[in-house]
Write an enzyme that holds these catalytic residues in place. Structure first.
Site, PDB file in Angstrom:
ATOM      1  N   SER A 265       0.843  -1.204   0.000  1.00 39.19           N
ATOM      2  CA  SER A 265       0.000   0.000   0.000  1.00 39.19           C
ATOM      3  C   SER A 265       0.875   1.249   0.000  1.00 39.19           C
ATOM      4  O   SER A 265       2.085   1.177   0.204  1.00 39.19           O
ATOM      5  CB  SER A 265      -0.886   0.003   1.244  1.00 39.19           C
ATOM      6  OG  SER A 265      -0.069   0.229   2.381  1.00 39.19           O
ATOM      7  N   LYS A 266       0.219   2.372  -0.198  1.00 36.36           N
ATOM      8  CA  LYS A 266       0.918   3.639  -0.175  1.00 36.36           C
ATOM      9  C   LYS A 266       1.579   3.847   1.187  1.00 36.36           C
ATOM     10  O   LYS A 266       2.673   4.379   1.292  1.00 36.36           O
ATOM     11  CB  LYS A 266      -0.075   4.766  -0.460  1.00 36.36           C
ATOM     12  CG  LYS A 266       0.568   6.120  -0.533  1.00 36.36           C
ATOM     13  CD  LYS A 266      -0.424   7.185  -0.887  1.00 36.36           C
ATOM     14  CE  LYS A 266      -0.384   8.389   0.020  1.00 36.36           C
ATOM     15  NZ  LYS A 266       0.822   8.686   0.722  1.00 36.36           N
ATOM     16  N   ARG A 267       0.884   3.374   2.224  1.00 36.66           N
ATOM     17  CA  ARG A 267       1.437   3.508   3.576  1.00 36.66           C
ATOM     18  C   ARG A 267       2.782   2.783   3.708  1.00 36.66           C
ATOM     19  O   ARG A 267       3.691   3.267   4.361  1.00 36.66           O
ATOM     20  CB  ARG A 267       0.450   2.965   4.613  1.00 36.66           C
ATOM     21  CG  ARG A 267      -0.112   4.059   5.498  1.00 36.66           C
ATOM     22  CD  ARG A 267      -1.217   3.540   6.397  1.00 36.66           C
ATOM     23  NE  ARG A 267      -2.337   3.041   5.594  1.00 36.66           N
ATOM     24  CZ  ARG A 267      -2.865   1.823   5.704  1.00 36.66           C
ATOM     25  NH1 ARG A 267      -2.378   0.963   6.568  1.00 36.66           N
ATOM     26  NH2 ARG A 267      -3.885   1.471   4.943  1.00 36.66           N
TER      27      ARG A 267
END
Ligand code: GLU
Length: 510
Positions: A265-267
């Protein structure tokens, strides 16, 4: 008879493309090129509530940057257009009506409150995932449960409705997936999905099927998150009488985070310091900016090579594949079923290899503007030599601007610890006086001559080569490590080298 290959990349413009999305595009692209087929971009924007401004351009710019040229799309056009679903709104109703008439779909008038109430009631009865299906539809407000004249009246009064697909009970739905083999679902697992709304917009499932049919798509290559939707699609093909036009399916594995399990994910990117989007993206709502692979310094060909290997490999040990080689080697059969971990260190390695393989002239062209903004104004010959000298030491092209800054101006600082270690040795300062004198007298300022002079003096003075070389390097560059020393000295030039030696000697003799 097999049909000419036509594949589509069908993103919804709900934000920037994620690594997984670009990989889906790439596998479609490689498959199309390998099979002499067409690669199509279709924008799936039927869910207007999730529309994000700028996302559509972002998707197109990303494909362009990565070198995936489109055969048909919203800009390119094509004989199967329009290629944006909101521009195709008028095309879908006819097929929805056909499904209603043949008894495979029905009107449902339930309000959001009634739907909530149904779910709550079922949950309280211990049903974990309440759904609108072959059981519940019987006591909801729809054209199956209501008398025909009431349905007619509601429609005439323009009451809000949705159209739902009528999924039968306990029927086996099977389809073949090129990557996963036979996939079998039971229809009881599937709810009566909404396929159309009274605002005239189809939902994803309906629009997707109608468009794949009308656009004569032969292979649907998409992420595995769409696998649970596929039985619904298979039913729609069947109910519309299009079974012989049903595309083949290939559901791609997830791209996983580098550490642990789960989807990248972007996280994860933020947490571990790497991009997950191809290009910079500014969230139009929060104004938060995310860096892209491009801006981080990845070359498009390296990016494509990295992506291709996330879930596919051609067998063998070769890892560097140019686009043409990828096209040649690509096959869906060699895509793996299990998720592929993203490894940023490996991605950097790929980029390094591509930088090394890029002709110096091209590297110079791509850096020209940045050199100017960094106030570096040397002639091309010098810049090319400079690039050649540092090419093995950079991971990203833009590092060229800073990595050897001392080839353009005096060092900003010195590695004092390394310098003092040697400068304090007895005969080192005196040896450097000799070196300086000899170098000032050197007429042919070439690396091999500089080297001979220095080696001669250090031998005469009985010094260790390592001490002299490191000290000389720090004097002219400030740093203890770097590319071949004498080539550096040659490029910096005689006068400048002597001047830098004087400055350093004065600084360290204080
Ligand atoms: N619009 C879907 C998406 O956003 C397309 C899925 C498909 O390829 O069918 O990924």
């Amino acid at each position: 008879m097999s049909r000419p290959v036509r594949v589509r990349f069908a993103p919804s413009p709900t934000g920037p493309l994620h690594l997984g999305g670009v990989r889906t595009a790439l596998y479609n692209y490689l498959f199309a090129r390998k099979n002499g087929g067409k690669f199509i971009l279709r924008i799936e924007d039927t869910d207007q509530t999730r529309f994000v401004p700028g996302a559509e351009e972002y998707i197109m710019n990303s494909l362009k940057w990565a070198g995936m040229e489109l055969d048909e799309g919203i800009i390119e056009g094509g004989e199967f257009g329009p290629y944006r679903q909101s521009d195709r709104k008028h095309l879908y109703k006819k097929y929805v009506d056909q499904l209603i008439e043949s008894g495979h779909a029905y009107y449902a008038f339930d309000t959001p409150e009634e739907l909530d109430e149904m779910r709550e009631r079922l949950k309280s009865q211990g049903v974990p995932n309440p759904a609108y299906n072959h059981v519940t539809r019987q006591y909801m407000k729809n054209s199956i449960s209501l008398p025909a004249d009431e349905v007619k009246r509601r429609l005439e009064e323009n009451q809000a409705y949705v159209v739902r697909i009528k999924v039968s009970r306990n029927e086996e739905i099977r389809f073949h997936d090129i990557i996963r083999g036979w996939v079998i679902f039971n229809s009881s697992q599937i709810d009566d999905k909404v396929i159309f709304k009274s605002d005239g917009m189809p939902t994803y499932h309906m629009a997707n099927i109608v468009d794949d049919y009308l656009m004569k798509i032969t292979h649907v290559i998409r992420g595995e998150e769409w696998l649970p939707s596929t039985p619904v699609h298979v039913l729609l093909y069947k109910f519309l009488g299009w079974e012989d036009m049903m595309p083949e399916f290939a559901h791609l594995p997830l791209i996983l985070k580098p550490d642990g399990n789960g989807k990248l994910s972007k996280r994860d990117g933020d947490r571990l310091g790497f991009p997950v989007f191809p290009l910079n993206w500014i969230n139009p709502e929060t104004k938060e900016e995310s860096i892209g692979f491009k801006e981080r310094g990845f070359l498009p060909d390296a990016f494509v090579n990295i992506l291709a290997f996330l879930g596919w490999n051609p067998g063998g040990t070769q890892e560097l594949y140019k686009k043409e080689e990828l096209i040649e080697a690509f096959s869906l059969e060699r895509v793996s079923k299990s998720g592929a971990k993203f490894d940023f260190e490996k991605a950097k390695w790929f980029n390094q290899q591509y930088i090394k393989a890029t002709p110096i002239d091209n590297l110079l062209e791509s850096l020209r503007d940045e050199f100017i903004s960094a106030n570096i104004h040397k002639d091309d010959e010098y810049l090319k030599k400079y690039i050649q000298l540092f090419v093995d030491r950079v991971t990203f092209v833009k590092e060229f601007i800073s990595i050897g800054y001392y080839m353009f101006k005096k060092p900003n600082s010195y590695d004092e610890v390394q310098f003092n270690k040697r400068w304090t040795k007895e005969n080192i300062p005196a040896t450097f006086d000799n070196i300086k004198t000899q170098l000032s007298e050197l007429n042919d300022w070439k690396s091999n001559n500089i080297e001979s002079v220095i080696k001669q003096v250090l031998n005469d003075n009985g010094c260790k080569s390592g001490d002299i070389m490191s000290t000389f390097r720090i004097m002219i560059s400030g740093e203890a490590g770097g590319p071949p020393l004498f080539e550096m000295a040659e490029m910096i030039g005689k006068e400048e080298v002597i001047e830098r030696m004087n400055t350093a000697i004065a600084y360290f003799s204080k």
